[in-house]
Design an enzyme around this catalytic site. Structure first.
Site, PDB file in Angstrom:
ATOM      1  N   CYS A 128      12.666   7.703  -2.468  1.00 47.50           N
ATOM      2  CA  CYS A 128      11.330   7.319  -2.915  1.00 47.50           C
ATOM      3  C   CYS A 128      11.338   7.044  -4.420  1.00 47.50           C
ATOM      4  O   CYS A 128      11.917   7.809  -5.206  1.00 47.50           O
ATOM      5  CB  CYS A 128      10.336   8.423  -2.577  1.00 47.50           C
ATOM      6  N   ILE A 170       0.849  -1.187   0.000  1.00 45.98           N
ATOM      7  CA  ILE A 170       0.000   0.000   0.000  1.00 45.98           C
ATOM      8  C   ILE A 170       0.886   1.238   0.000  1.00 45.98           C
ATOM      9  O   ILE A 170       1.760   1.381   0.858  1.00 45.98           O
ATOM     10  CB  ILE A 170      -0.943   0.001   1.225  1.00 45.98           C
ATOM     11  N   GLU A 171       0.692   2.097  -0.967  1.00 47.59           N
ATOM     12  CA  GLU A 171       1.526   3.294  -1.097  1.00 47.59           C
ATOM     13  C   GLU A 171       1.317   4.177   0.138  1.00 47.59           C
ATOM     14  O   GLU A 171       0.196   4.382   0.588  1.00 47.59           O
ATOM     15  CB  GLU A 171       1.155   4.013  -2.390  1.00 47.59           C
ATOM     16  N   SER A 172       2.428   4.706   0.677  1.00 45.29           N
ATOM     17  CA  SER A 172       2.400   5.318   2.004  1.00 45.29           C
ATOM     18  C   SER A 172       1.608   6.624   2.070  1.00 45.29           C
ATOM     19  O   SER A 172       0.933   6.885   3.071  1.00 45.29           O
ATOM     20  CB  SER A 172       3.824   5.549   2.510  1.00 45.29           C
ATOM     21  N   LYS A 173       1.666   7.469   1.023  1.00 41.58           N
ATOM     22  CA  LYS A 173       0.891   8.710   1.099  1.00 41.58           C
ATOM     23  C   LYS A 173      -0.606   8.414   1.094  1.00 41.58           C
ATOM     24  O   LYS A 173      -1.381   9.047   1.826  1.00 41.58           O
ATOM     25  CB  LYS A 173       1.243   9.656  -0.047  1.00 41.58           C
ATOM     26  N   HIS A 216      10.496   1.183   0.401  1.00 46.23           N
ATOM     27  CA  HIS A 216      11.132   0.488   1.522  1.00 46.23           C
ATOM     28  C   HIS A 216      11.085  -1.035   1.367  1.00 46.23           C
ATOM     29  O   HIS A 216      12.095  -1.732   1.544  1.00 46.23           O
ATOM     30  CB  HIS A 216      10.425   0.834   2.840  1.00 46.23           C
ATOM     31  N   GLU A 217       9.879  -1.541   1.068  1.00 49.24           N
ATOM     32  CA  GLU A 217       9.682  -2.988   0.986  1.00 49.24           C
ATOM     33  C   GLU A 217      10.558  -3.586  -0.115  1.00 49.24           C
ATOM     34  O   GLU A 217      11.118  -4.686   0.044  1.00 49.24           O
ATOM     35  CB  GLU A 217       8.208  -3.300   0.701  1.00 49.24           C
ATOM     36  N   ARG A 269       7.779   9.237   8.294  1.00 50.62           N
ATOM     37  CA  ARG A 269       7.451  10.380   7.446  1.00 50.62           C
ATOM     38  C   ARG A 269       5.939  10.530   7.443  1.00 50.62           C
ATOM     39  O   ARG A 269       5.220   9.540   7.264  1.00 50.62           O
ATOM     40  CB  ARG A 269       7.968  10.169   6.018  1.00 50.62           C
ATOM     41  N   GLY A 270       5.453  11.742   7.668  1.00 50.90           N
ATOM     42  CA  GLY A 270       4.015  11.968   7.686  1.00 50.90           C
ATOM     43  C   GLY A 270       3.304  11.172   8.759  1.00 50.90           C
ATOM     44  O   GLY A 270       2.161  10.745   8.568  1.00 50.90           O
ATOM     45  N   ASP A 326      14.714   8.531   2.045  1.00 52.46           N
ATOM     46  CA  ASP A 326      14.180   7.651   3.074  1.00 52.46           C
ATOM     47  C   ASP A 326      15.358   7.146   3.904  1.00 52.46           C
ATOM     48  O   ASP A 326      16.269   6.509   3.373  1.00 52.46           O
ATOM     49  CB  ASP A 326      13.457   6.450   2.454  1.00 52.46           C
TER      50      ASP A 326
END
Length: 276
Positions: free
Chosen positions: A183, A82-85, A222-223, A251-252, A190
């Site tokens: 990213c 799942i994309e982090s933003k 990251h993954e 982040r966020g 990151d």
């Protein structure tokens, strides 16, 4: 299938404070796994992506805000990450939404995240009043590599830097805080720490540190970085038992901590490091 370029990353996004599961943006893991020679139908590891959510709030039935820290466990064998933003935008949508209980929030999140990832996602929500010493700062186990006096020339992932001594068998734990990648979409940095727990031919420490630093200008999520490291160590160092566990700086309000392991005995601890 959704591509990174179609994600909310790098785009202006509206702040939506009413619950909306449609904000989640899943992306297939398979493409990047194909790139590094991992068969998605026969993974060489087990694992999980451990997410910690520090900016999580909703309203109780009377409109009073509740706050909690969330621990989210997304299995590595799920077809999608799942994309982090999008994850952050999804969590924001709880802010002005009323729920009957903490359990109700957990059930909604587990349903939505499992649907997006394509596998069973586990969610733990801990109200701040109950955190206690569970939020204490930890240190990674094993030997730290960061003070090795090395000369570094490469800042794109270079697995050929890795060397191992086939005449010497070891069982050891190493770690470094010098992991940095960028990213995949925005190129923003990151920062992370990485643990490597392995048995097999002794990995040359200087070569390992140079290899980890070579991710410094490498663009991946990251993954994907953790899976690349796992695969490179297996191929170039002939490791037999191997765990790679990265703890990334938040982040966020989110930190992402993927681990991949072929060691059935390895137990994942959700440590909180000083930069998290």
């Amino acid at each position: 299938m959704a591509t990174p370029e179609a994600s909310p990353l790098g785009k202006t996004s509206a702040y939506i404070d009413q619950y909306d599961a449609g904000l989640l943006f899943p992306m297939e893991r398979k493409g990047k796994r194909d790139e590094i020679g991992i068969n998605s139908n026969a993974l060489p590891f087990r694992g999980v992506d451990v997410w910690n959510a520090y900016e999580l709030s909703w309203l109780n039935p009377r409109g009073k805000p509740r706050v909690a820290i969330g621990e989210i466990f997304i299995p590595a064998d799920s077809p999608c990450l799942i994309e982090s933003k999008s994850f952050k935008l999804y969590l924001n949508s709880f802010n002005q939404t009323r729920f009957d209980s903490v359990r109700a929030v957990v059930e909604v999140m587990e349903r939505d995240l499992s649907g997006a990832a394509g596998g069973p996602v586990r969610v733990i929500l801990v109200p701040l009043s109950q955190m206690g010493h569970s939020a204490d700062i930890s240190t990674l186990p094993g030997e730290n590599l960061d003070e090795l006096d090395i000369e570094v020339e490469h800042y794109q992932a270079r697995p050929e830097l890795l060397r191992a001594d086939t005449s010497q068998e070891v069982d050891e734990v190493l770690h470094s805080h010098l992991l940095k990648s960028n990213c995949l979409v925005t190129g923003q940095p990151d920062w992370g720490s990485v643990l490597i727990d392995y048995s097999g031919p002794r990995i040359d420490r200087e070569s390992l540190l140079k290899y980890l630093i070579s991710f410094r200008q490498h663009n991946e999520f990251h993954e994907q970085c953790v899976e690349r490291i796992f695969q490179d160590l297996r191929r170039h160092c002939d490791t037999r038992r191997l765990t790679v566990y990265a703890r990334y700086v938040r982040r966020g309000g989110l930190d992402i901590n993927p681990y991949r392991s072929n060691d059935e005995a390895f137990v994942v601890d959700n440590w909180r490091l000083v930069r998290q």
